[in-house]
Structures are given as C-alpha cells and as structure tokens.
Write a protein that holds these residues in place. Structure first.
Motif, PDB file in Angstrom:
ATOM      1  N   MET A  42       0.826  -1.218   0.000  1.00 16.01           N
ATOM      2  CA  MET A  42       0.000   0.000   0.000  1.00 16.01           C
ATOM      3  C   MET A  42       0.855   1.261   0.000  1.00 16.01           C
ATOM      4  SD  MET A  42      -3.464  -0.116   0.433  1.00 16.01           S
ATOM      5  CE  MET A  42      -4.011   0.892   1.795  1.00 16.01           C
ATOM      6  N   GLU A  43       1.972   1.215   0.748  1.00 16.06           N
ATOM      7  CA  GLU A  43       2.866   2.382   0.785  1.00 16.06           C
ATOM      8  C   GLU A  43       3.408   2.661  -0.621  1.00 16.06           C
ATOM      9  OE1 GLU A  43       6.065   2.453   4.028  1.00 16.06           O
ATOM     10  OE2 GLU A  43       5.055   0.556   4.355  1.00 16.06           O
ATOM     11  N   ILE A  44       3.786   1.585  -1.302  1.00 21.21           N
ATOM     12  CA  ILE A  44       4.366   1.756  -2.639  1.00 21.21           C
ATOM     13  C   ILE A  44       3.275   2.210  -3.606  1.00 21.21           C
ATOM     14  CG2 ILE A  44       5.716   0.657  -4.471  1.00 21.21           C
ATOM     15  CD1 ILE A  44       6.651  -1.404  -2.381  1.00 21.21           C
ATOM     16  N   GLU A  45       2.090   1.618  -3.474  1.00 17.12           N
ATOM     17  CA  GLU A  45       0.982   2.024  -4.353  1.00 17.12           C
ATOM     18  C   GLU A  45       0.658   3.503  -4.168  1.00 17.12           C
ATOM     19  OE1 GLU A  45      -2.149  -0.722  -3.416  1.00 17.12           O
ATOM     20  OE2 GLU A  45      -1.099  -2.367  -4.399  1.00 17.12           O
ATOM     21  N   SER A  46       0.639   3.954  -2.916  1.00 11.82           N
ATOM     22  CA  SER A  46       0.252   5.356  -2.755  1.00 11.82           C
ATOM     23  C   SER A  46       1.342   6.277  -3.301  1.00 11.82           C
ATOM     24  CB  SER A  46      -0.177   5.687  -1.330  1.00 11.82           C
ATOM     25  OG  SER A  46       0.901   5.626  -0.483  1.00 11.82           O
ATOM     26  N   ALA A  47       2.613   5.829  -3.240  1.00 14.04           N
ATOM     27  CA  ALA A  47       3.683   6.633  -3.866  1.00 14.04           C
ATOM     28  C   ALA A  47       3.461   6.700  -5.377  1.00 14.04           C
ATOM     29  CB  ALA A  47       5.037   6.013  -3.558  1.00 14.04           C
ATOM     30  N   ILE A  48       3.066   5.587  -5.985  1.00 19.90           N
ATOM     31  CA  ILE A  48       2.896   5.558  -7.448  1.00 19.90           C
ATOM     32  C   ILE A  48       1.692   6.403  -7.863  1.00 19.90           C
ATOM     33  CG2 ILE A  48       2.437   4.057  -9.442  1.00 19.90           C
ATOM     34  CD1 ILE A  48       4.026   1.869  -8.042  1.00 19.90           C
ATOM     35  N   VAL A  49       0.628   6.280  -7.096  1.00 21.23           N
ATOM     36  CA  VAL A  49      -0.576   7.046  -7.434  1.00 21.23           C
ATOM     37  C   VAL A  49      -0.321   8.556  -7.283  1.00 21.23           C
ATOM     38  CG1 VAL A  49      -2.991   7.400  -6.793  1.00 21.23           C
ATOM     39  CG2 VAL A  49      -2.085   5.106  -6.923  1.00 21.23           C
ATOM     40  N   GLY A  50       0.675   8.894  -6.470  1.00 21.56           N
ATOM     41  CA  GLY A  50       1.038  10.312  -6.304  1.00 21.56           C
ATOM     42  C   GLY A  50       1.778  10.880  -7.512  1.00 21.56           C
ATOM     43  N   VAL A  51       2.178  10.028  -8.452  1.00 17.11           N
ATOM     44  CA  VAL A  51       2.929  10.502  -9.626  1.00 17.11           C
ATOM     45  C   VAL A  51       1.943  11.052 -10.662  1.00 17.11           C
ATOM     46  CG1 VAL A  51       4.389   9.719 -11.553  1.00 17.11           C
ATOM     47  CG2 VAL A  51       4.798   8.860  -9.233  1.00 17.11           C
ATOM     48  N   TYR A  86       1.813  -2.705 -11.337  1.00 16.72           N
ATOM     49  CA  TYR A  86       0.893  -2.687 -12.485  1.00 16.72           C
ATOM     50  C   TYR A  86       0.179  -1.349 -12.427  1.00 16.72           C
ATOM     51  CZ  TYR A  86       1.778  -7.692 -12.376  1.00 16.72           C
ATOM     52  OH  TYR A  86       2.389  -8.922 -12.384  1.00 16.72           O
ATOM     53  N   VAL A  87       0.268  -0.583 -13.520  1.00 14.77           N
ATOM     54  CA  VAL A  87      -0.156   0.812 -13.454  1.00 14.77           C
ATOM     55  C   VAL A  87      -1.122   1.163 -14.582  1.00 14.77           C
ATOM     56  CG1 VAL A  87       0.690   3.202 -13.576  1.00 14.77           C
ATOM     57  CG2 VAL A  87       2.050   1.458 -12.401  1.00 14.77           C
ATOM     58  N   ILE A  88      -2.198   1.867 -14.219  1.00 16.46           N
ATOM     59  CA  ILE A  88      -3.121   2.420 -15.226  1.00 16.46           C
ATOM     60  C   ILE A  88      -2.841   3.917 -15.315  1.00 16.46           C
ATOM     61  CG2 ILE A  88      -5.537   2.794 -15.850  1.00 16.46           C
ATOM     62  CD1 ILE A  88      -6.297   0.453 -14.093  1.00 16.46           C
ATOM     63  N   SER A 124      10.180   6.066 -15.624  1.00 14.80           N
ATOM     64  CA  SER A 124      11.234   6.691 -14.805  1.00 14.80           C
ATOM     65  C   SER A 124      10.618   7.562 -13.724  1.00 14.80           C
ATOM     66  CB  SER A 124      12.155   7.590 -15.629  1.00 14.80           C
ATOM     67  OG  SER A 124      12.539   6.956 -16.765  1.00 14.80           O
ATOM     68  N   ARG A 125       9.558   8.272 -14.073  1.00 11.54           N
ATOM     69  CA  ARG A 125       8.942   9.143 -13.066  1.00 11.54           C
ATOM     70  C   ARG A 125       8.320   8.313 -11.939  1.00 11.54           C
ATOM     71  NH1 ARG A 125       4.906  12.241 -14.041  1.00 11.54           N
ATOM     72  NH2 ARG A 125       4.302  11.571 -16.139  1.00 11.54           N
ATOM     73  N   ILE A 126       7.790   7.165 -12.295  1.00 11.53           N
ATOM     74  CA  ILE A 126       7.201   6.282 -11.266  1.00 11.53           C
ATOM     75  C   ILE A 126       8.296   5.765 -10.333  1.00 11.53           C
ATOM     76  CG2 ILE A 126       6.142   3.989 -10.955  1.00 11.53           C
ATOM     77  CD1 ILE A 126       4.364   4.705 -13.399  1.00 11.53           C
ATOM     78  N   GLU A 132      11.148   7.112  -9.757  1.00 11.57           N
ATOM     79  CA  GLU A 132      11.611   8.256  -8.962  1.00 11.57           C
ATOM     80  C   GLU A 132      10.623   8.564  -7.832  1.00 11.57           C
ATOM     81  OE1 GLU A 132      12.300  12.696 -10.256  1.00 11.57           O
ATOM     82  OE2 GLU A 132      13.122  11.278 -11.722  1.00 11.57           O
ATOM     83  N   GLY A 133       9.346   8.476  -8.148  1.00 13.09           N
ATOM     84  CA  GLY A 133       8.307   8.753  -7.151  1.00 13.09           C
ATOM     85  C   GLY A 133       8.396   7.790  -5.967  1.00 13.09           C
ATOM     86  N   VAL A 134       8.660   6.525  -6.271  1.00 12.45           N
ATOM     87  CA  VAL A 134       8.777   5.522  -5.200  1.00 12.45           C
ATOM     88  C   VAL A 134      10.041   5.784  -4.383  1.00 12.45           C
ATOM     89  CG1 VAL A 134       9.083   3.059  -4.714  1.00 12.45           C
ATOM     90  CG2 VAL A 134       7.464   3.794  -6.481  1.00 12.45           C
ATOM     91  N   GLU A 135      11.126   6.120  -5.075  1.00 12.56           N
ATOM     92  CA  GLU A 135      12.371   6.377  -4.346  1.00 12.56           C
ATOM     93  C   GLU A 135      12.234   7.607  -3.458  1.00 12.56           C
ATOM     94  OE1 GLU A 135      15.606   4.153  -7.147  1.00 12.56           O
ATOM     95  OE2 GLU A 135      15.772   6.322  -6.945  1.00 12.56           O
ATOM     96  N   ASP A 136      11.506   8.600  -3.935  1.00 16.56           N
ATOM     97  CA  ASP A 136      11.318   9.815  -3.127  1.00 16.56           C
ATOM     98  C   ASP A 136      10.425   9.556  -1.925  1.00 16.56           C
ATOM     99  OD1 ASP A 136      12.884  11.249  -4.741  1.00 16.56           O
ATOM    100  OD2 ASP A 136      11.283  12.343  -5.769  1.00 16.56           O
ATOM    101  N   ALA A 137       9.415   8.748  -2.112  1.00 11.14           N
ATOM    102  CA  ALA A 137       8.463   8.532  -1.017  1.00 11.14           C
ATOM    103  C   ALA A 137       9.002   7.552   0.012  1.00 11.14           C
ATOM    104  CB  ALA A 137       7.137   8.023  -1.570  1.00 11.14           C
TER     105      ALA A 137
END
Ligand code: PRX
Length: 659
Positions: A543-552, A575-577, A590-592, A594-599
């Motif tokens: 969930m933590e990783i998903e919320s980081a991805i959804v924040g991108v 898996y991303v929509i 790449s942005r995804i 980066e988003g996970v690494e930042d979060a």
C-alpha cells in the motif's frame, strides 16, 4: 574445490538433518535438552532466567502482569537502565579495556571502542542531549548510516530515558518526515554523508529536505561529520550542531543513568503494515533488553570474549537487537561495517571475518544468495576458521542456500541457526538452540523454550503436520511489542484475536506469516499472508508503494505485488493504469521509479512497471492480487472465473513476458 559436484555435495544434498559437533555442544551456553520442559513447567517464571542476565536497579517481583490483556507487562515493578547494562557495568566489572565496538569504514579505516571509550562517549553525548533540552520520554530521531555515533547516540538516549526512533538511512526525506511527525519528535541526530561502493553520498541534504516536511518545530539537529574533506559543504543552520563540537564542549561530563521502570519505552521502530501508514512499534526497557540478552546468549551463543558480527543495518530491528542491545548487554565485541559486501571486491565480508577473527556471524538469506551467485572462490581466499556459529534472519532460506552457507562459510563445522522473528517480537522466536537441537535446512526449527507458537487454520484450530496454516503465538513473551505508538486500537486490530474456549479467554498474537510444522515440531515459514512483501529481507507495505505511485502525475491506479527474485527473494512488481492523455512510456516509468524512491527509498524501487488499461478485478471491485503475483512469477494462472474482466489477464501476461 568446485561449487557443484563431488561426494560431499551429494551427501549434503541428500542429508536432511545436521547435528552440531560435540565440540560445539561442549562449549555451548545452553546444551541441556531439558530446558524446553523446564521453561514449560515453570512458565512464566522461567523468564527470570533472561532477566537475571541484567543488573536491575530495583529488583522486580512480578514476572508477568497479565491483568490487562493483551497489554501484557513484564518485570513491571522493577527498574533498570539499558545504557548502564550495556556499558557501565562492564567497566565496573573490570572489563573496561575489552573492545565493545570494532568499526570498519568502507575504505578500510577502522575505529575501536573499548567499553571505557564507549562509556566516555555515551556520557558526553547524553550530557549534550540534556543541554539541548531533551527530557525524559521525549522521542529523539536518529537518521544515521552505519557509523559508531549511531549506537553511541542510542545508548545516550537510553541513559537519559529518551526513547529513540532510528530511521534507516536508505529511507527517503519523506519517510523521515512521516516518522518524525508520527512520533512528534523535536530532535534529530543525523550525518553529513557516508560511503557506498566508493562514492560519498550526501545524507544531510536528504535530512534537511525531510526536516522541511516536519509539521512542528524542531528544536535541534546534530550532524556527525563522517565525510571530512569529501563533504558536500553544507552550512549548518542555527539550530544545527556539529557532533564533534558538542562532544568537545562536554568533555569529561558524566550523566547518571536514569532509573527507568521496566515498562518504560526504550525505543520506537517504524515498520510496514497492511495500510499505507507505517506502524510505530513500541519496545520497553526491561522485557526487551532481557529478551535480546537471553536470545544472544542462548541462540547466538555469545560469550564476552567473542568477536561477533551481524551484517545487518542498525536502521532495522535486527541491528537494534543483535548489533547493539543484545551483544553489548552481554559485554561482547560487536563488529560494525559501513559498506557493501562487494566493495572493493566480493570477498569483503570474508576479509573482515579473517581480519577480526570473527567467532559468530549473523546475516540474511538474500546476502547468502548473492554470495552463492558470486561463487565459492571468494570465501576460499580467506581464512574463516575462527567461525564457530552462523545465523540467518529476515526471510526463508531455501535448503540449497542453507547448505552453501554451512559448507562454504562454516566448513561443515559451524551450526547454522535460521532465526524467525519480527520487528514486533523484539527478538528471535523460532529457531534451533544450536547446542541442543539438530538442524533441518529450510526449516527455522521449533519455537524457543517458553515460546508457545502454533500453526492453525482459519478457525484458530491447530492443524496437522505438513499442511500450511497461519502462525500464531499463544502466550506473551518479554520481548514483545507493547503497543503501536499512540494507537492502542490499531495494535489490537492488527495483531490480536481473542478466542474463548471452555476454560478461559485466550488472546492470540498473529504475526501474519504462513507456516507449516513437521512431526518433530520444526516450523517452516512460508511467507507473509498480508499485503507486505519482503525485498532482500526488508519489509515493505504494498500500500505504501501504491500510494507513492498514485502520487505521480498521470497515474490513475496502481497495484503492487511481490514477484520471486533469485537474489532479493521478492521484487516489487507494479501494475499501473495511466490517466487519459498520458502515455505509459519510458519517461513515465522513470517518473514512477523516482516517485517511489522519493516517497520510501531505493529499496522499494519497482523491478518492473507494467502499464495496463485495466487491473483484474472481482465483481465487487477488488483487485485480484493473487493473479498479479502469478503473472509476475510466470506461474500457471489459477481460477479467473470470478473476475469481471478476465480478458485483461492474458493481456497483462503477454506484457510481462514480453518485457
Ligand atoms: O515474514 C517473516 C520474515 O520477516 C518478517 C518480519 O520482518 P521484519 O519485521 O522486518 O523483521 C525482520 C528481521 C527480524 C516476518 O514476518 N522473516 C523473518 N525471519 C524469517 C522470516 N521468514 C522466514 N524465515 C525466517 N528466519
């Protein structure tokens, strides 16, 4: 010697059970098989044996207070100080010149702290914390890499009764801010940087960025100068202090260890759970210290004269319990290494074992899998004959990796303890006592004496050997978490179930792991049954990783699962929509990442990002993660008939296999 063939290899492959050598058993701290029965018959008073390893200021009279289940209390009328137990008493007992910490930097520089040195520095830093205004029970955040100042700061906090909250240095600025906010922490100790594979990393920049995200005033920050001339030239702000300057100011200061109630908080450790928000696991002074000292004595077989090395990072629970508190409470020499196992070469760890003549070595299966991949020529270059015992922790170890470790590192002389435990349990729970039990590769072993672990079905009924079920712990133990910080309700919801049978109500602890048991009572851990994945022994919430991805920007929805990985154990599959108007291309990928690494940090970096127009969902709209896992693992797919959109499955499958 080759890795693969030969008579010995054949014997190792066939052999299911391994006995410890007579030589090991003779010298073991615990070698009497009756200990299991003794603990059972004498429960809970058996735990005095753990508490007796410590010096109490006020002796306890009550071993267990279970009047407010599941908020159990241990040794609750005793008082104790953890810093006194890990430092002062060894100095007072005539061991001031024994080495407490042997530290090795990535570039090979070394630092040695005797117990007297540790005593001096812990006192001086405790005085510095006091001068900055840190009071008893105030949480101090430590965002530090593997430098000696980290255990010194932990012990200084313990000395003045200020709980520490160590945040793994590999976590991001955001993760630091979230943890400081959650703990309401006003003080930070950090570092200018550290070395990784030969590069100096800027840590202070990340710490400063994190501080910007803190939602309350931060009183003071202390910065350790690790990099010297390699530093990044940051100016310290007004409320930021240089560690060395503070220590100079406090030269020769002594701080009386504060008398803590056994149940007072020693530290907080944030860990991942099912929901997106990390959980602040609370450990207390008396029970935790008794438990880590006891398991270090009984399982790691540590003696004061040993040189012991746990290659974990202190930023995780393993480092807290088995680099710092357990070994130092026993007065052992504990080794700390700053860097990676393959720098400058792939024999670095064995170089360290040889150099310091390490007696006991404790590591993670992910590291062993990497060593196997690199080949046995690296350990063969070094003299590892000082080793007496080996251990693993963090994830299941498959028999092949176990046997490799046993043979190539332990030369078939050293018992291997596969220790199952968690951040929440504080210390080891299921493993063989190396001087008592035979080992079975792939199985952690029976529960330790005094630990009532079982394998049950969904109804809580014990199930027969060989079948998979849920692991439970049916009696409390001294090292257990006491609650989730400021969240008693979530503590009960997440971990406890109350069963009532004819005799009594019984509270049962759920670790959220699947497991099976064999006829001899040995348990094999099968992995998490919640939405937590285990990447290189690091616990991450999907969930933590998903919320980081959804924040991108441009991401509409995401689902994250763990897929098998040869070295990491599990790897992150995302898996991303995408939203309308956004392309699922390399730039987005790449942005995804980066988003996970930042979060969270680089450890949570997705191995694969798969763009898909839809996610497989049940008719009620729930994402079917099981299918996504099967796809990631390229396994045969299970039942898809309950899906609302079964056609999407083959589509996603083709994408993953095509990548
Ligand atoms: O799934 C189990 C796995 O690691 C989880 C705990 O993770 P964490 O709290 O980060 O603590 C890791 C270090 C103690 C467990 O729920 N795990 C830990 N040790 C083992 C294991 N799985 C199999 N075998 C082990 N020896």
């Amino acid at each position: 010697m080759s890795d693969g063939d030969g008579e010995l290899e054949a014997r190792l492959v066939e052999q299911e059970e391994f006995e410890p050598s007579d030589e090991f058993v003779e010298q073991a701290n615990v070698s009497d098989p009756d200990i299991y029965e003794e603990f059972e018959e004498n429960w809970p008073d058996c735990w005095e044996r753990a508490a007796d390893l410590l010096d109490w200021e006020e002796e306890y009279e009550t071993v267990l207070d279970d009047s407010n289940e599941p908020f159990y209390e241990w040794f609750s009328d005793g008082t104790i100080n953890a810093s006194y137990n890990c430092v002062d008493r060894h100095v007072e007992n005539g061991d001031k010149n024994r080495v407490a910490i042997k530290w090795e930097g990535e570039y090979g520089e070394t630092r040695t702290y005797t117990y007297q040195d540790l005593y001096r520095e812990v006192n001086e830093f405790a005085a510095a914390l006091r001068d900055m205004g840190v009071e008893e029970d105030e949480v101090v955040t430590l965002y530090m890499p593997m430098v000696p100042e980290l255990p010194i700061a932990m012990l200084a906090c313990a000395r003045i009764g200020a709980p520490h909250s160590v945040v793994f240095a590999g976590f991001s600025a955001d993760a630091l801010a979230t943890r400081m906010n959650s703990a309401d922490s006003d003080y930070l100790v950090t570092c200018d940087g550290y070395y990784r594979r030969g590069d100096a990393l800027d840590h202070l920049e990340k710490a400063n960025e994190g501080l910007e995200g803190v939602d309350h005033d931060v009183e003071a920050t202390v910065v350790v100068d690790r990099l010297g001339d390699d530093g990044f030239g940051h100016e310290l702000a007004e409320n930021q202090h240089d560690w060395d300057d503070l220590m100079d100011e406090q030269r020769g200061e002594r701080v009386e260890p504060v008398e803590r109630d056994a149940e007072d908080m020693l530290f907080l450790m944030y860990t991942s759970g099912t929901t997106g928000e990390p959980k602040g696991v609370k450990h207390t002074t008396g029970g935790y210290l008794a438990y880590t000292a006891w398991t270090s004595h009984a399982v790691l077989d540590l003696k004061p004269e040993d040189t012991y090395w746990c290659s974990a990072d202190i930023g995780w629970i393993t480092g807290h319990s088995y680099i710092v508190y357990g070994p130092l409470a026993l007065g052992t020499t504990t080794v700390m290494y700053e860097g990676t196992p393959d720098f400058p070469e792939r024999d670095r760890l064995w170089d360290i074992v040889e150099k310091y003549a390490v007696d006991v070595f404790y590591t993670a299966p992910t590291a062993i899998r990497a060593f196997m991949k690199w080949g046995s020529k690296f350990p063969e270059r070094r003299d590892l004959s000082s080793l007496r015992l080996l251990g693993t922790v963090g994830e299941p170890i498959n028999p092949r990796a176990w046997k490799w470790y046993y043979k190539h590192i332990g030369d078939e002389e050293c018992p291997v303890v596969d220790t199952w435990w968690q951040t929440e349990t504080g210390g080891m729970m299921i493993t063989t006592l190396p001087g008592v039990k035979n080992m079975k590769p792939g199985s952690a072993g029976p529960p330790l004496p005094g630990i009532d672990a079982r394998i049950v079905d969904t109804e809580g009924e014990e199930i027969e050997p060989g079948r998979a079920g849920y692991l439970t712990v049916n009696k409390p133990w001294p090292g257990m978490l006491r609650t989730l910080y400021k969240n008693d309700e979530r503590f009960i919801d997440e971990y406890w179930a109350e069963y009532s049978d004819e005799d009594a109500d019984e509270w049962v602890y759920f670790p959220e792991d699947g497991a099976k048991i064999d006829e001899d009572g040995y348990m094999t851990i099968l992995g998490r049954v919640d939405d937590v994945i285990n990447v290189s022994g690091h616990r991450l919430g999907t969930m933590e990783i998903e919320s980081a991805i959804v924040g991108v920007e441009g991401v509409a929805e995401a689902a994250v699962v763990g897929g098998n990985h040869e070295v990491k154990g599990e790897a992150v599959y995302a898996y991303v929509i995408t939203e309308d108007g956004y392309e699922g291309d390399d730039e987005m990928r790449s942005r995804i990442i980066e988003g996970v690494e930042d979060a969270i940090g680089p450890i949570a970096r997705p191995e694969q990002v798969v763009f898909t127009p839809e996610l497989p969902k049940t008719r009620s709209g729930k994402i079917m993660r099981r299918l996504l896992e099967e796809i990631a693992n390229e396994e045969e797919l299970g039942d898809t008939t309950t899906l609302r959109n079964p056609e999407i499955v083959t589509d996603i499958q083709a994408k993953v296999q095509g990548d």
